[in-house]
Design an enzyme around this catalytic site. Structure first.
Site, PDB file in Angstrom:
ATOM      1  N   SER A  53     -51.080  68.227  98.662  1.00  0.00           N
ATOM      2  CA  SER A  53     -51.554  68.664  97.346  1.00  0.00           C
ATOM      3  C   SER A  53     -53.080  68.732  97.423  1.00  0.00           C
ATOM      4  O   SER A  53     -53.790  67.856  96.951  1.00  0.00           O
ATOM      5  CB  SER A  53     -51.095  67.695  96.259  1.00  0.00           C
ATOM      6  OG  SER A  53     -51.654  66.417  96.439  1.00  0.00           O
TER       7      SER A  53
ATOM      8  N   HIS B  28     -44.579  65.229  97.417  1.00  0.00           N
ATOM      9  CA  HIS B  28     -44.263  64.208  98.424  1.00  0.00           C
ATOM     10  C   HIS B  28     -42.856  63.642  98.271  1.00  0.00           C
ATOM     11  O   HIS B  28     -42.440  62.804  99.049  1.00  0.00           O
ATOM     12  CB  HIS B  28     -45.251  63.027  98.334  1.00  0.00           C
ATOM     13  CG  HIS B  28     -46.677  63.422  98.442  1.00  0.00           C
ATOM     14  ND1 HIS B  28     -47.709  62.629  97.996  1.00  0.00           N
ATOM     15  CD2 HIS B  28     -47.261  64.543  98.950  1.00  0.00           C
ATOM     16  CE1 HIS B  28     -48.857  63.236  98.211  1.00  0.00           C
ATOM     17  NE2 HIS B  28     -48.624  64.396  98.786  1.00  0.00           N
TER      18      HIS B  28
ATOM     19  N   GLU C 213     -47.381  60.428  92.218  1.00  0.00           N
ATOM     20  CA  GLU C 213     -47.425  59.052  92.714  1.00  0.00           C
ATOM     21  C   GLU C 213     -47.366  58.055  91.573  1.00  0.00           C
ATOM     22  O   GLU C 213     -48.070  58.214  90.570  1.00  0.00           O
ATOM     23  CB  GLU C 213     -48.727  58.814  93.507  1.00  0.00           C
ATOM     24  CG  GLU C 213     -48.880  59.764  94.669  1.00  0.00           C
ATOM     25  CD  GLU C 213     -50.227  59.641  95.382  1.00  0.00           C
ATOM     26  OE1 GLU C 213     -50.941  58.632  95.182  1.00  0.00           O
ATOM     27  OE2 GLU C 213     -50.554  60.568  96.126  1.00  0.00           O
TER      28      GLU C 213
ATOM     29  N   GLU D  39     -45.155  59.354 101.591  1.00  0.00           N
ATOM     30  CA  GLU D  39     -46.099  58.231 101.652  1.00  0.00           C
ATOM     31  C   GLU D  39     -45.392  56.882 101.608  1.00  0.00           C
ATOM     32  O   GLU D  39     -46.010  55.844 101.343  1.00  0.00           O
ATOM     33  CB  GLU D  39     -47.130  58.350 100.519  1.00  0.00           C
ATOM     34  CG  GLU D  39     -47.981  59.608 100.684  1.00  0.00           C
ATOM     35  CD  GLU D  39     -49.167  59.665  99.744  1.00  0.00           C
ATOM     36  OE1 GLU D  39     -49.256  58.828  98.821  1.00  0.00           O
ATOM     37  OE2 GLU D  39     -50.012  60.557  99.935  1.00  0.00           O
TER      38      GLU D  39
ATOM     39  N   ASP E 134     -50.846  58.855  90.050  1.00  0.00           N
ATOM     40  CA  ASP E 134     -51.551  60.054  90.511  1.00  0.00           C
ATOM     41  C   ASP E 134     -50.647  61.218  90.120  1.00  0.00           C
ATOM     42  O   ASP E 134     -49.616  61.458  90.759  1.00  0.00           O
ATOM     43  CB  ASP E 134     -51.796  60.024  92.019  1.00  0.00           C
ATOM     44  CG  ASP E 134     -52.477  61.308  92.495  1.00  0.00           C
ATOM     45  OD1 ASP E 134     -52.804  62.166  91.635  1.00  0.00           O
ATOM     46  OD2 ASP E 134     -52.691  61.452  93.718  1.00  0.00           O
TER      47      ASP E 134
ATOM     48  N   GLU F 127     -54.873  59.300  87.941  1.00  0.00           N
ATOM     49  CA  GLU F 127     -55.560  60.199  88.883  1.00  0.00           C
ATOM     50  C   GLU F 127     -55.096  61.633  88.660  1.00  0.00           C
ATOM     51  O   GLU F 127     -53.908  61.877  88.444  1.00  0.00           O
ATOM     52  CB  GLU F 127     -55.228  59.726  90.307  1.00  0.00           C
ATOM     53  CG  GLU F 127     -55.844  60.550  91.429  1.00  0.00           C
ATOM     54  CD  GLU F 127     -55.452  59.998  92.804  1.00  0.00           C
ATOM     55  OE1 GLU F 127     -55.168  58.775  92.916  1.00  0.00           O
ATOM     56  OE2 GLU F 127     -55.405  60.783  93.760  1.00  0.00           O
TER      57      GLU F 127
ATOM     58  N   ASP G 237     -59.591  63.232  91.971  1.00  0.00           N
ATOM     59  CA  ASP G 237     -59.269  63.494  93.384  1.00  0.00           C
ATOM     60  C   ASP G 237     -59.519  64.984  93.632  1.00  0.00           C
ATOM     61  O   ASP G 237     -60.609  65.374  94.065  1.00  0.00           O
ATOM     62  CB  ASP G 237     -57.825  63.083  93.680  1.00  0.00           C
ATOM     63  CG  ASP G 237     -57.388  63.453  95.083  1.00  0.00           C
ATOM     64  OD1 ASP G 237     -58.241  63.819  95.899  1.00  0.00           O
ATOM     65  OD2 ASP G 237     -56.175  63.395  95.389  1.00  0.00           O
TER      66      ASP G 237
ATOM     67  N   LYS H 197     -61.865  60.921 100.286  1.00  0.00           N
ATOM     68  CA  LYS H 197     -61.062  61.345 101.437  1.00  0.00           C
ATOM     69  C   LYS H 197     -61.983  62.090 102.390  1.00  0.00           C
ATOM     70  O   LYS H 197     -62.374  63.234 102.111  1.00  0.00           O
ATOM     71  CB  LYS H 197     -59.958  62.311 100.978  1.00  0.00           C
ATOM     72  CG  LYS H 197     -58.870  61.680 100.113  1.00  0.00           C
ATOM     73  CD  LYS H 197     -57.959  62.767  99.571  1.00  0.00           C
ATOM     74  CE  LYS H 197     -56.737  62.209  98.874  1.00  0.00           C
ATOM     75  NZ  LYS H 197     -56.001  63.254  98.113  1.00  0.00           N
TER      76      LYS H 197
ATOM     77  N   HIS I 145     -55.975  57.637 102.064  1.00  0.00           N
ATOM     78  CA  HIS I 145     -55.252  58.349 103.124  1.00  0.00           C
ATOM     79  C   HIS I 145     -54.862  59.749 102.619  1.00  0.00           C
ATOM     80  O   HIS I 145     -55.176  60.110 101.484  1.00  0.00           O
ATOM     81  CB  HIS I 145     -53.981  57.556 103.466  1.00  0.00           C
ATOM     82  CG  HIS I 145     -52.988  57.547 102.340  1.00  0.00           C
ATOM     83  ND1 HIS I 145     -51.656  57.277 102.490  1.00  0.00           N
ATOM     84  CD2 HIS I 145     -53.155  57.807 101.005  1.00  0.00           C
ATOM     85  CE1 HIS I 145     -51.049  57.378 101.315  1.00  0.00           C
ATOM     86  NE2 HIS I 145     -51.930  57.681 100.408  1.00  0.00           N
TER      87      HIS I 145
ATOM     88  N   LYS J 280     -56.291  53.296  98.947  1.00  0.00           N
ATOM     89  CA  LYS J 280     -54.954  53.801  98.668  1.00  0.00           C
ATOM     90  C   LYS J 280     -54.349  54.301  99.974  1.00  0.00           C
ATOM     91  O   LYS J 280     -54.749  55.331 100.496  1.00  0.00           O
ATOM     92  CB  LYS J 280     -55.082  54.944  97.643  1.00  0.00           C
ATOM     93  CG  LYS J 280     -53.794  55.484  97.110  1.00  0.00           C
ATOM     94  CD  LYS J 280     -54.039  56.521  96.001  1.00  0.00           C
ATOM     95  CE  LYS J 280     -54.186  57.917  96.524  1.00  0.00           C
ATOM     96  NZ  LYS J 280     -53.737  58.972  95.621  1.00  0.00           N
TER      97      LYS J 280
HETATM   98  P1  PGA Z   1     -52.272  64.758  99.573  1.00  0.00           P
HETATM   99  O1  PGA Z   1     -51.951  63.758  98.399  1.00  0.00           O
HETATM  100  O2  PGA Z   1     -52.735  63.991 100.734  1.00  0.00           O
HETATM  101  O3  PGA Z   1     -50.961  65.459  99.806  1.00  0.00           O
HETATM  102  O4  PGA Z   1     -53.310  65.695  99.048  1.00  0.00           O
HETATM  103  C1  PGA Z   1     -52.661  62.576  98.188  1.00  0.00           C
HETATM  104  C2  PGA Z   1     -53.295  62.541  96.835  1.00  0.00           C
HETATM  105  O5  PGA Z   1     -53.176  63.503  96.045  1.00  0.00           O
HETATM  106  O6  PGA Z   1     -53.955  61.554  96.519  1.00  0.00           O
HETATM  107 ZN    ZN Z   2     -54.455  62.416  94.423  1.00  0.00          ZN
END
Ligand code: PGA
Ligand code: ZN
Length: 419
Positions: A42, A159, A168, A209, A246, A289, A316, A341, A369, A392
């Site tokens: 995503s 996911h 999430e 995840e 999230d 998030e 994010d 990230k 991650h 996270k």
């Molecule tokens: P992604 O998801 O690694 O698939 O982008 C993680 C997140 O959105 O925090």
């Molecule tokens: Zn996210």
């Protein structure tokens, strides 16, 4: 300081059976660093671009031989003889060679792997643990600190198995707990959740995840089951354990609306905000998030104003680890915490720049991650060295997630012995 003598890249696999880039940076003192990079599903629109081969004959077009080739024939030769501890110089040289604003020519996957492997080699050359090297160089005013873990125990969205819209569902131990107690609390909750899903005859296989991907009716049901599992355990919801989300709202945002299972018709921005206000009242969410579409800056602003400041509104996709976008979000009061990230921005220097903006503005950071991961534990050391508030790394199962949580245990023990 040692000089770079060779840089070698290879195509390896990530946790979703998709190729990714691994790089080793060798130096004239004999020390070296090896790093591999993760990949998101995503992804934010403002993220730097990972280079894929798009050759349908290999790995369904997902091969990374072009990125590997760019390390071996462009970045590697250009960095020969470079001081391995000159992280800023190494990163800038790579950005110059790429020459695009989003690293799309050489690939953020190629550039980041070299950036992290160089940092690891420099830490080895200095003969100190990686987190300690990062702390001394980039965050010397605060001692290394183990971040609060954010566990992703239920996986929906891109996911999961396709029946939950929100991506999430987090369980977040109080930061007053020691790290090993927090890890135990998250893990016991994961196990208790599995038992409860089995009792209900719900699907209890895990998503990308490591959180469960159950067949529940609504997104609120997933929060309800987590709250119930915690209430039936020795942990107190709202004191020792908190819930968070999230949403990754961009993944289901269509025609200016948010169709979700919790409502018979698609929700407007205002209706979704009202739903969040209710969920925060019911579950006391500690973090929310990507609750709205990533270009809806105004909606984010409204949400920040509508919720108590005990709920972190976390950017994010909104920020995409981009210092300029974070500054805009701060100026507009659109978020109160930020996901970090490294692969959204492609170099360690730019990642640190983002964290400095966050810190200067008292914005909590959550080092994260990606859904496609490797066993590289760099982000665990990075979060500790930079004294990030939270980290996270997914659920406390699946090797690529556990490797990072276990690395934090190792660092915790190291720090306890030092003090
Ligand atoms: P992604 O998801 O690694 O698939 O982008 C993680 C997140 O959105 O925090
Ligand atoms: Zn996210």
């Amino acid at each position: 300081m040692p000089k770079i003598t060779r840089i070698i890249a290879r195509e390896i696999l990530d946790s979703r059976a998709v190729p990714t880039v691994e790089v080793s940076v060798l130096t004239d003192s004999g020390v070296f660093g090896t790093a591999s990079v993760p990949s998101g599903a995503s992804t934010g629109k403002a993220e730097d671009v990972e280079l894929r081969d798009n050759d349908p004959a290999r790995f369904n077009g997902k091969g990374v031989l072009k990125a590997v080739g760019n390390v071996n024939t462009v970045l590697g030769p250009a960095l020969l003889g470079h001081d391995v501890s000159d992280q800023e110089g190494i990163d800038q040289l790579m950005l110059n060679l790429d020459g695009t604003p989003n690293e799309s020519r050489l690939g953020s996957n190629a550039i980041l792997a070299v950036s992290i492997a160089s940092l690891k080699a420099a830490a080895s050359a200095a003969n100190v643990p990686l987190f300690s090297y990062i702390n001394t160089r980039y965050h010397p005013h605060t001692p290394p600190k183990i971040p609060g873990p954010v566990f992703n125990l239920i996986n929906g969205g891109k996911h999961g198995a396709g029946n939950l819209d929100f991506q999430e569902f987090h369980v977040i131990p109080s930061t007053k707990m020691s790290y090993h107690d927090a890890l135990r609390a998250g893990t016991e909750t994961w196990t208790n959740l599995k038992t409860e899903l089995i009792r209900r005859n719900a699907v209890h296989s895990v998503g990308d995840e490591g959180g469960f991907a159950p067949n529940l009716f609504t997104n609120a049901d997933a929060l309800e089951i987590l709250a119930l599992v915690i209430k039936n355990s020795s942990y107190r919801l709202g004191q020792e354990l908190f819930l968070g989300l999230d949403v990754a709202a961009d993944e289901f945002f269509v025609s200016n609306k948010y169709p979700i299972k919790d409502s018979p018709r698609p929700l407007s921005r205002e209706e979704l905000i009202a739903l969040y206000v209710d969920l925060v009242k019911t579950y006391g969410l500690l973090s929310l998030e990507d609750p709205l579409a990533q270009e809806d800056w105004e909606g984010w602003q409204q949400l920040v104003a509508a919720l108590p400041d005990t709920t972190m509104i976390v950017g994010d996709d909104l920020v995409s680890t981009n210092a300029k976008r974070l500054q805009k979000a701060i100026d507009q009061k659109s978020c109160t915490a930020v996901i970090v990230k490294p692969n959204q921005t492609g170099t360690i220097t730019e990642t640190i720049e983002l964290m400095k903006v966050a810190e200067a503005n008292h914005i909590n950071t959550i080092v994260s991650h990606r859904s496609g991961e490797t066993n590289d534990t760099f982000i665990a050391d990075f979060a500790v060295g930079m004294s990030s508030s939270y980290a996270k790394f997914g659920a406390p199962d699946r090797g690529e997630r556990v490797a990072k949580y276990n690395r934090l245990l190792e660092i915790e023990q190291y720090l306890a012995q030092e003090s």
